[in-house]
Scaffold this motif. Structure first.
Motif, PDB file in Angstrom:
ATOM      1  N   TYR A   3      45.563  21.654 -27.465  1.00  0.00           N
ATOM      2  CA  TYR A   3      45.621  23.103 -27.261  1.00  0.00           C
ATOM      3  C   TYR A   3      44.891  23.837 -28.385  1.00  0.00           C
ATOM      4  O   TYR A   3      44.057  24.718 -28.149  1.00  0.00           O
ATOM      5  CB  TYR A   3      47.076  23.567 -27.180  1.00  0.00           C
ATOM      6  CG  TYR A   3      47.909  22.798 -26.184  1.00  0.00           C
ATOM      7  CD1 TYR A   3      47.638  22.860 -24.827  1.00  0.00           C
ATOM      8  CD2 TYR A   3      48.963  21.994 -26.615  1.00  0.00           C
ATOM      9  CE1 TYR A   3      48.395  22.146 -23.907  1.00  0.00           C
ATOM     10  CE2 TYR A   3      49.726  21.273 -25.709  1.00  0.00           C
ATOM     11  CZ  TYR A   3      49.439  21.351 -24.357  1.00  0.00           C
ATOM     12  OH  TYR A   3      50.189  20.638 -23.460  1.00  0.00           O
ATOM     13  N   ASN A   4      45.224  23.474 -29.627  1.00  0.00           N
ATOM     14  CA  ASN A   4      44.545  24.100 -30.757  1.00  0.00           C
ATOM     15  C   ASN A   4      43.076  23.707 -30.811  1.00  0.00           C
ATOM     16  O   ASN A   4      42.241  24.481 -31.294  1.00  0.00           O
ATOM     17  CB  ASN A   4      45.239  23.725 -32.062  1.00  0.00           C
ATOM     18  CG  ASN A   4      46.482  24.554 -32.323  1.00  0.00           C
ATOM     19  OD1 ASN A   4      46.546  25.724 -31.954  1.00  0.00           O
ATOM     20  ND2 ASN A   4      47.486  23.959 -32.948  1.00  0.00           N
ATOM     21  N   ALA A   5      42.758  22.512 -30.335  1.00  0.00           N
ATOM     22  CA  ALA A   5      41.352  22.098 -30.298  1.00  0.00           C
ATOM     23  C   ALA A   5      40.549  23.024 -29.382  1.00  0.00           C
ATOM     24  O   ALA A   5      39.413  23.401 -29.705  1.00  0.00           O
ATOM     25  CB  ALA A   5      41.247  20.653 -29.821  1.00  0.00           C
ATOM     26  N   ILE A   6      41.132  23.405 -28.256  1.00  0.00           N
ATOM     27  CA  ILE A   6      40.476  24.325 -27.323  1.00  0.00           C
ATOM     28  C   ILE A   6      40.301  25.697 -27.970  1.00  0.00           C
ATOM     29  O   ILE A   6      39.227  26.318 -27.897  1.00  0.00           O
ATOM     30  CB  ILE A   6      41.301  24.446 -26.024  1.00  0.00           C
ATOM     31  CG1 ILE A   6      41.226  23.142 -25.212  1.00  0.00           C
ATOM     32  CG2 ILE A   6      40.832  25.637 -25.189  1.00  0.00           C
ATOM     33  CD1 ILE A   6      39.890  22.873 -24.577  1.00  0.00           C
ATOM     34  N   ILE A   7      41.358  26.212 -28.607  1.00  0.00           N
ATOM     35  CA  ILE A   7      41.286  27.538 -29.221  1.00  0.00           C
ATOM     36  C   ILE A   7      40.257  27.559 -30.350  1.00  0.00           C
ATOM     37  O   ILE A   7      39.466  28.498 -30.477  1.00  0.00           O
ATOM     38  CB  ILE A   7      42.681  27.950 -29.744  1.00  0.00           C
ATOM     39  CG1 ILE A   7      43.664  28.072 -28.580  1.00  0.00           C
ATOM     40  CG2 ILE A   7      42.605  29.269 -30.507  1.00  0.00           C
ATOM     41  CD1 ILE A   7      45.110  28.286 -29.001  1.00  0.00           C
ATOM     42  N   ARG A   8      40.254  26.500 -31.167  1.00  0.00           N
ATOM     43  CA  ARG A   8      39.293  26.433 -32.272  1.00  0.00           C
ATOM     44  C   ARG A   8      37.861  26.381 -31.747  1.00  0.00           C
ATOM     45  O   ARG A   8      36.976  27.087 -32.249  1.00  0.00           O
ATOM     46  CB  ARG A   8      39.578  25.193 -33.126  1.00  0.00           C
ATOM     47  CG  ARG A   8      38.725  25.108 -34.377  1.00  0.00           C
ATOM     48  CD  ARG A   8      38.964  23.793 -35.134  1.00  0.00           C
ATOM     49  NE  ARG A   8      38.349  23.837 -36.444  1.00  0.00           N
ATOM     50  CZ  ARG A   8      37.052  23.636 -36.681  1.00  0.00           C
ATOM     51  NH1 ARG A   8      36.236  23.361 -35.658  1.00  0.00           N
ATOM     52  NH2 ARG A   8      36.566  23.707 -37.911  1.00  0.00           N
ATOM     53  N   ALA A  20      54.418  31.473 -25.393  1.00  0.00           N
ATOM     54  CA  ALA A  20      53.762  32.701 -25.861  1.00  0.00           C
ATOM     55  C   ALA A  20      52.274  32.473 -26.122  1.00  0.00           C
ATOM     56  O   ALA A  20      51.486  33.431 -26.139  1.00  0.00           O
ATOM     57  CB  ALA A  20      54.446  33.205 -27.126  1.00  0.00           C
ATOM     58  N   TRP A  21      51.881  31.218 -26.310  1.00  0.00           N
ATOM     59  CA  TRP A  21      50.477  30.885 -26.564  1.00  0.00           C
ATOM     60  C   TRP A  21      49.672  30.706 -25.282  1.00  0.00           C
ATOM     61  O   TRP A  21      48.453  30.538 -25.341  1.00  0.00           O
ATOM     62  CB  TRP A  21      50.403  29.593 -27.379  1.00  0.00           C
ATOM     63  CG  TRP A  21      50.735  29.775 -28.821  1.00  0.00           C
ATOM     64  CD1 TRP A  21      51.941  29.614 -29.422  1.00  0.00           C
ATOM     65  CD2 TRP A  21      49.826  30.143 -29.865  1.00  0.00           C
ATOM     66  NE1 TRP A  21      51.855  29.854 -30.770  1.00  0.00           N
ATOM     67  CE2 TRP A  21      50.554  30.175 -31.067  1.00  0.00           C
ATOM     68  CE3 TRP A  21      48.466  30.439 -29.901  1.00  0.00           C
ATOM     69  CZ2 TRP A  21      49.977  30.506 -32.289  1.00  0.00           C
ATOM     70  CZ3 TRP A  21      47.881  30.762 -31.119  1.00  0.00           C
ATOM     71  CH2 TRP A  21      48.631  30.799 -32.290  1.00  0.00           C
ATOM     72  N   GLN A  22      50.308  30.731 -24.118  1.00  0.00           N
ATOM     73  CA  GLN A  22      49.597  30.452 -22.873  1.00  0.00           C
ATOM     74  C   GLN A  22      48.410  31.390 -22.632  1.00  0.00           C
ATOM     75  O   GLN A  22      47.310  30.931 -22.296  1.00  0.00           O
ATOM     76  CB  GLN A  22      50.560  30.524 -21.691  1.00  0.00           C
ATOM     77  CG  GLN A  22      49.970  30.012 -20.377  1.00  0.00           C
ATOM     78  CD  GLN A  22      49.780  28.502 -20.369  1.00  0.00           C
ATOM     79  OE1 GLN A  22      50.708  27.757 -20.646  1.00  0.00           O
ATOM     80  NE2 GLN A  22      48.572  28.048 -20.055  1.00  0.00           N
ATOM     81  N   PRO A  23      48.565  32.730 -22.789  1.00  0.00           N
ATOM     82  CA  PRO A  23      47.397  33.608 -22.576  1.00  0.00           C
ATOM     83  C   PRO A  23      46.241  33.298 -23.524  1.00  0.00           C
ATOM     84  O   PRO A  23      45.079  33.362 -23.125  1.00  0.00           O
ATOM     85  CB  PRO A  23      47.967  35.009 -22.822  1.00  0.00           C
ATOM     86  CG  PRO A  23      49.439  34.888 -22.568  1.00  0.00           C
ATOM     87  CD  PRO A  23      49.794  33.514 -23.050  1.00  0.00           C
ATOM     88  N   THR A  24      46.552  32.960 -24.778  1.00  0.00           N
ATOM     89  CA  THR A  24      45.501  32.622 -25.739  1.00  0.00           C
ATOM     90  C   THR A  24      44.764  31.362 -25.317  1.00  0.00           C
ATOM     91  O   THR A  24      43.530  31.287 -25.388  1.00  0.00           O
ATOM     92  CB  THR A  24      46.115  32.422 -27.139  1.00  0.00           C
ATOM     93  OG1 THR A  24      46.974  33.519 -27.445  1.00  0.00           O
ATOM     94  CG2 THR A  24      45.026  32.320 -28.198  1.00  0.00           C
TER      95      THR A  24
END
Length: 429
Positions: free
Chosen positions: A187-192, A238-242
């Protein structure tokens, strides 16, 4: 078959023999081309939950209705469908992708924290970048962590290890694996990756630097090879939209129009829904959310079914409160699409008048504004461009004033395009 053939159609345009053009340019039979179009239409029907496929054949001529986007017909054969209100005007693809982004992520303009910056600079890349930044730091008090099995080397033994590895440690220590509650996850890999990939195409320097800082704040890890929609664990909802926004950025929906990445899921949509969302977001951006009620339930009467009496409610798209010298005006604003775009009608249909009267009676408001997109016919004119707004028809019935307004949309993805659109709508109201 020639590689990479792309064809363009316009929603509600005059019926054409598109299948014959596809056959001629792609070296497939006319029957095969027709079948490819019908199959694509059936996929769209299933994806959008439509009752019927969104294209019709009449006298061997076809027309697309109420959809826009990009479709893969076959290997190397792609079809783009432009909305009627953008037509084939220069830059229509960028305009469409802005509307697609707003339709998928309405929070981009609906976030009060972004209001001032969105009005100051509304290019698509900066708008998406600021939204991603705000959404990320808003949730940082509860970092996005998951349990993960990590492998590392250390002289201190704290995880699982193979006894044979204890005899000859490496320079870094003994190889072992530890179950950790870590930020190193897909998940964080995608956001980064989204922040790092969007930063170079953002024209606003401050936003670019903030995106780079966001990327540096997350652990360095390779970008996942597959960009799949995923539901985050309940503790991290809460992180789903991000996460969803980051996925769309990597798929090409964010930052800039990229035809190579324009085939991801979500690129086909019903145009009336896109239009309704654009009007709602523009109203909240122009008048502030507290002065705009969206889809509020209003009782019109009652209905009886199987001897059970139930309320009969109506749901106008928006009710806007506008402060003036004479007090506060309340206006019902209803986004309209069919009846104007599909028939190029320049009058208010009886059905729209009846619906307006129902809204007025249920709410006690005597002013209704019906807002339509201005169709692009042929060469682009100044009245087709964003910032144009005009009242083209009106009606008065039972003390209710009904106004029909059309808005130009072409160029909405340009600098200050969203602000010009919202200001034109607000000024006309």
């Amino acid at each position: 078959m020639r590689p990479w053939q792309r064809f363009t159609a316009i929603e509600y345009a005059k019926p054409s023999a598109l299948h014959e053009e596809i056959a001629r340019r792609s070296n497939v039979s006319v029957a095969t081309a027709r079948e490819l179009l019908l199959r694509a239409g059936d996929r769209v029907r299933g994806t959008l939950g439509l009752e019927s496929i969104p294209l019709s054949f009449n006298a061997d001529r076809l027309q697309f209705q109420n959809v826009a986007g990009l479709l893969v017909l076959a290997s190397g054969i792609e079809l783009e469908i432009a909305p009627k209100f953008l037509g084939s005007a220069p830059g229509w693809r960028e305009d469409f992708f802005l509307l697609a982004m707003l339709s998928h992520h309405g929070r981009l303009l609906d976030n009060e924290g972004l209001k001032s910056s969105a009005r100051a600079n509304s290019d698509l890349a900066s708008l998406i970048g600021r939204s991603l930044i705000e959404m990320y730091w808003k949730n940082q008090r509860r970092p996005l962590r998951t349990y993960r099995r990590l492998h590392h080397e250390d002289f201190a033994l704290e995880g699982d290890f193979d006894p044979e590895d204890l005899s000859v440690p490496s320079e870094e220590g003994f190889p072992q694996s530890v179950t950790s509650f870590t930020r190193e996850n897909p998940y964080n890999a995608i956001i980064r990756a989204a922040a790092a990939g969007l930063a170079p195409v953002v024209p606003d320097v401050e936003t670019r630097l903030r995106l780079e800082r966001l990327a540096q704040h997350l652990p360095h890890q390779p970008r996942p090879l597959r960009l799949q929609d995923r539901r985050l664990p309940s503790r991290s909802k809460a992180w789903q939209p991000t996460f969803d926004l980051s996925l769309d950025i990597l798929r090409g929906l964010g930052g800039a129009y990229d035809p190579k990445n324009a085939l991801a899921p979500g690129y086909v949509m019903q145009t009336w829904q896109v239009w309704e969302q654009l009007i709602s977001l523009s109203l909240r951006n122009a008048f502030s959310p507290k002065n705009v009620q969206l889809q509020s339930s209003n009782k019109l009467g009652t209905r009886t079914q199987d001897s059970v009496i139930r309320d009969l409610n109506v749901f106008p798209d928006a009710i806007v409160s506008i402060a003036g010298t004479a007090g506060v005006r309340r206006i019902i604003v209803d986004a309209k699409y069919k009846g104007h775009v599909d028939r190029s009608s320049k009058s208010i249909s009886n059905a729209d008048i009846y619906e307006s009267l129902a809204f007025a009676r249920a709410t006690g408001i005597s002013e209704v504004a019906l807002v339509y997109p201005r169709p692009v016919e042929g060469a682009l004119t100044s009245s087709d461009e964003v910032g144009y707004a005009a009242e083209f028809a009106g009606a008065v019935a039972d003390g209710v004033q009904i106004r029909a307004i059309e808005l130009g949309v072409c160029g909405i993805s340009g600098r200050r395009g969203l602000k010009r659109f919202a200001d034109a709508l607000a000024k006309t109201l």
